[in-house]
Design a protein around this motif. Structure first.
Motif, PDB file in Angstrom:
ATOM      1  N   ALA A  25       0.946  -1.101   0.097  1.00  0.00           N
ATOM      2  CA  ALA A  25       0.138  -0.123  -0.054  1.00  0.00           C
ATOM      3  C   ALA A  25       1.008   1.113  -0.168  1.00  0.00           C
ATOM      4  O   ALA A  25       1.634   1.322   1.099  1.00  0.00           O
ATOM      5  N   VAL A  26       0.510   2.066  -0.814  1.00  0.00           N
ATOM      6  CA  VAL A  26       1.324   3.378  -0.986  1.00  0.00           C
ATOM      7  C   VAL A  26       0.534   4.270  -1.222  1.00  0.00           C
ATOM      8  O   VAL A  26      -0.571   4.458  -1.431  1.00  0.00           O
ATOM      9  N   PRO A  27       1.165   5.737  -0.777  1.00  0.00           N
ATOM     10  CA  PRO A  27       0.264   7.129  -0.809  1.00  0.00           C
ATOM     11  C   PRO A  27      -0.207   7.194  -2.589  1.00  0.00           C
ATOM     12  O   PRO A  27       0.586   6.801  -3.495  1.00  0.00           O
ATOM     13  N   ALA A  28      -1.492   7.501  -2.835  1.00  0.00           N
ATOM     14  CA  ALA A  28      -1.700   7.963  -3.886  1.00  0.00           C
ATOM     15  C   ALA A  28      -0.659   9.237  -4.466  1.00  0.00           C
ATOM     16  O   ALA A  28      -0.223   9.718  -3.620  1.00  0.00           O
ATOM     17  N   GLY A  29      -0.413   9.163  -5.807  1.00  0.00           N
ATOM     18  CA  GLY A  29       0.806   9.837  -6.174  1.00  0.00           C
ATOM     19  C   GLY A  29       2.065   9.360  -6.413  1.00  0.00           C
ATOM     20  O   GLY A  29       2.954   9.947  -6.749  1.00  0.00           O
ATOM     21  N   THR A  30       2.118   8.230  -5.791  1.00  0.00           N
ATOM     22  CA  THR A  30       3.613   7.560  -5.812  1.00  0.00           C
ATOM     23  C   THR A  30       3.952   6.951  -7.302  1.00  0.00           C
ATOM     24  O   THR A  30       3.027   6.672  -7.775  1.00  0.00           O
ATOM     25  N   LYS A  64       9.993   6.596 -18.203  1.00  0.00           N
ATOM     26  CA  LYS A  64      10.589   7.604 -16.787  1.00  0.00           C
ATOM     27  C   LYS A  64       9.939   6.942 -15.860  1.00  0.00           C
ATOM     28  O   LYS A  64       8.897   7.801 -15.498  1.00  0.00           O
ATOM     29  N   PRO A  65      10.284   5.955 -15.085  1.00  0.00           N
ATOM     30  CA  PRO A  65       9.490   5.448 -14.063  1.00  0.00           C
ATOM     31  C   PRO A  65       9.457   6.352 -12.839  1.00  0.00           C
ATOM     32  O   PRO A  65       8.639   6.192 -11.845  1.00  0.00           O
ATOM     33  N   GLY A  66      10.514   7.088 -12.612  1.00  0.00           N
ATOM     34  CA  GLY A  66      10.633   8.235 -11.587  1.00  0.00           C
ATOM     35  C   GLY A  66       9.314   9.206 -11.852  1.00  0.00           C
ATOM     36  O   GLY A  66       9.164  10.120 -11.189  1.00  0.00           O
ATOM     37  N   GLU A  67       8.670   9.086 -13.076  1.00  0.00           N
ATOM     38  CA  GLU A  67       7.732  10.409 -13.321  1.00  0.00           C
ATOM     39  C   GLU A  67       6.239   9.611 -13.527  1.00  0.00           C
ATOM     40  O   GLU A  67       5.319  10.302 -13.334  1.00  0.00           O
ATOM     41  N   ARG A  68       6.184   8.252 -13.503  1.00  0.00           N
ATOM     42  CA  ARG A  68       5.028   7.577 -14.062  1.00  0.00           C
ATOM     43  C   ARG A  68       4.200   7.332 -12.801  1.00  0.00           C
ATOM     44  O   ARG A  68       4.636   6.419 -11.730  1.00  0.00           O
ATOM     45  N   VAL A  69       3.235   8.071 -12.409  1.00  0.00           N
ATOM     46  CA  VAL A  69       2.407   8.015 -11.163  1.00  0.00           C
ATOM     47  C   VAL A  69       1.409   6.644 -11.328  1.00  0.00           C
ATOM     48  O   VAL A  69       0.839   6.728 -12.394  1.00  0.00           O
ATOM     49  N   LEU A  70       1.385   6.042 -10.293  1.00  0.00           N
ATOM     50  CA  LEU A  70       0.644   4.457 -10.374  1.00  0.00           C
ATOM     51  C   LEU A  70      -1.087   4.801  -9.868  1.00  0.00           C
ATOM     52  O   LEU A  70      -0.968   5.863  -9.331  1.00  0.00           O
ATOM     53  N   THR A  71      -1.429   4.068 -10.523  1.00  0.00           N
ATOM     54  CA  THR A  71      -3.022   3.727  -9.903  1.00  0.00           C
ATOM     55  C   THR A  71      -3.269   2.456  -9.175  1.00  0.00           C
ATOM     56  O   THR A  71      -2.579   1.571  -9.318  1.00  0.00           O
ATOM     57  N   GLU A  72      -4.395   2.387  -8.782  1.00  0.00           N
ATOM     58  CA  GLU A  72      -4.849   1.265  -7.848  1.00  0.00           C
ATOM     59  C   GLU A  72      -4.974  -0.014  -8.890  1.00  0.00           C
ATOM     60  O   GLU A  72      -5.104  -0.027 -10.011  1.00  0.00           O
ATOM     61  N   GLY A  73      -3.854  -1.028  -8.292  1.00  0.00           N
ATOM     62  CA  GLY A  73      -3.942  -2.517  -8.690  1.00  0.00           C
ATOM     63  C   GLY A  73      -3.021  -2.637  -9.921  1.00  0.00           C
ATOM     64  O   GLY A  73      -2.674  -3.618 -10.523  1.00  0.00           O
ATOM     65  N   GLU A  74      -2.173  -1.646 -10.033  1.00  0.00           N
ATOM     66  CA  GLU A  74      -1.142  -1.783 -11.153  1.00  0.00           C
ATOM     67  C   GLU A  74       0.120  -2.349 -10.571  1.00  0.00           C
ATOM     68  O   GLU A  74       0.404  -2.529  -9.262  1.00  0.00           O
ATOM     69  N   ARG A  75       0.588  -3.223 -11.725  1.00  0.00           N
ATOM     70  CA  ARG A  75       2.034  -3.990 -11.382  1.00  0.00           C
ATOM     71  C   ARG A  75       3.172  -3.332 -11.731  1.00  0.00           C
ATOM     72  O   ARG A  75       3.395  -3.318 -12.950  1.00  0.00           O
ATOM     73  N   VAL A  76       4.035  -3.067 -11.221  1.00  0.00           N
ATOM     74  CA  VAL A  76       5.353  -2.473 -11.286  1.00  0.00           C
ATOM     75  C   VAL A  76       6.278  -3.794 -11.647  1.00  0.00           C
ATOM     76  O   VAL A  76       6.571  -4.590 -10.723  1.00  0.00           O
ATOM     77  N   GLU A  77       6.920  -3.833 -12.822  1.00  0.00           N
ATOM     78  CA  GLU A  77       7.771  -4.871 -13.203  1.00  0.00           C
ATOM     79  C   GLU A  77       9.094  -4.193 -13.463  1.00  0.00           C
ATOM     80  O   GLU A  77       9.392  -3.442 -13.955  1.00  0.00           O
ATOM     81  N   ILE A  78      10.060  -4.924 -12.583  1.00  0.00           N
ATOM     82  CA  ILE A  78      11.528  -4.396 -12.828  1.00  0.00           C
ATOM     83  C   ILE A  78      12.028  -5.533 -13.639  1.00  0.00           C
ATOM     84  O   ILE A  78      12.099  -6.795 -13.456  1.00  0.00           O
TER      85      ILE A  78
END
Length: 104
Positions: A25-30, A64-78
């Motif tokens: 769980a992260v704050p909105a805007g992460t 630019k992963p440092g600029e892409r704001v996440l939304t609920e339920g997304e999966r970040v793949e490294i």
């Protein structure tokens, strides 16, 4: 003081013999990069440098992963670094296949 609402996202990383998907769980805007750092996933993979790794969301690479704001339920793949250039690998396979046909 009003706190940011939290969203739930996943962070994933895989090696040929080991994988990990962490739900956090992260704050909105992460951002994607922030979530990857917050997940602590690098602690499970010695040598993984989250700050410099390529990332994507559901298979789509992020410029630019440092600029892409996440939304609920997304999966970040490294992503791991490529060990071979895909175009070069394709050329080599085609050349080997062509040689194999000549030998028959």
């Amino acid at each position: 003081m009003v706190s940011e609402p939290a969203i739930t996202v996943e962070v994933a990383y895989a090696l040929p013999d080991k994988q990990r998907i962490t739900r956090i769980a992260v704050p909105a805007g992460t951002t994607a990069l922030e979530a990857a750092c917050l997940s602590g996933i690098a602690e499970h993979f010695p040598g993984l440098d989250v700050e410099t790794s390529d990332m994507g969301i559901f298979g789509k690479t992020l410029a630019k992963p440092g600029e892409r704001v996440l939304t609920e339920g997304e999966r970040v793949e490294i992503y791991r670094p490529l060990i071979a250039d895909p175009k070069e690998a394709r050329k080599l396979r085609a050349a080997r296949a062509k040689d194999a046909v000549r030998e028959d």
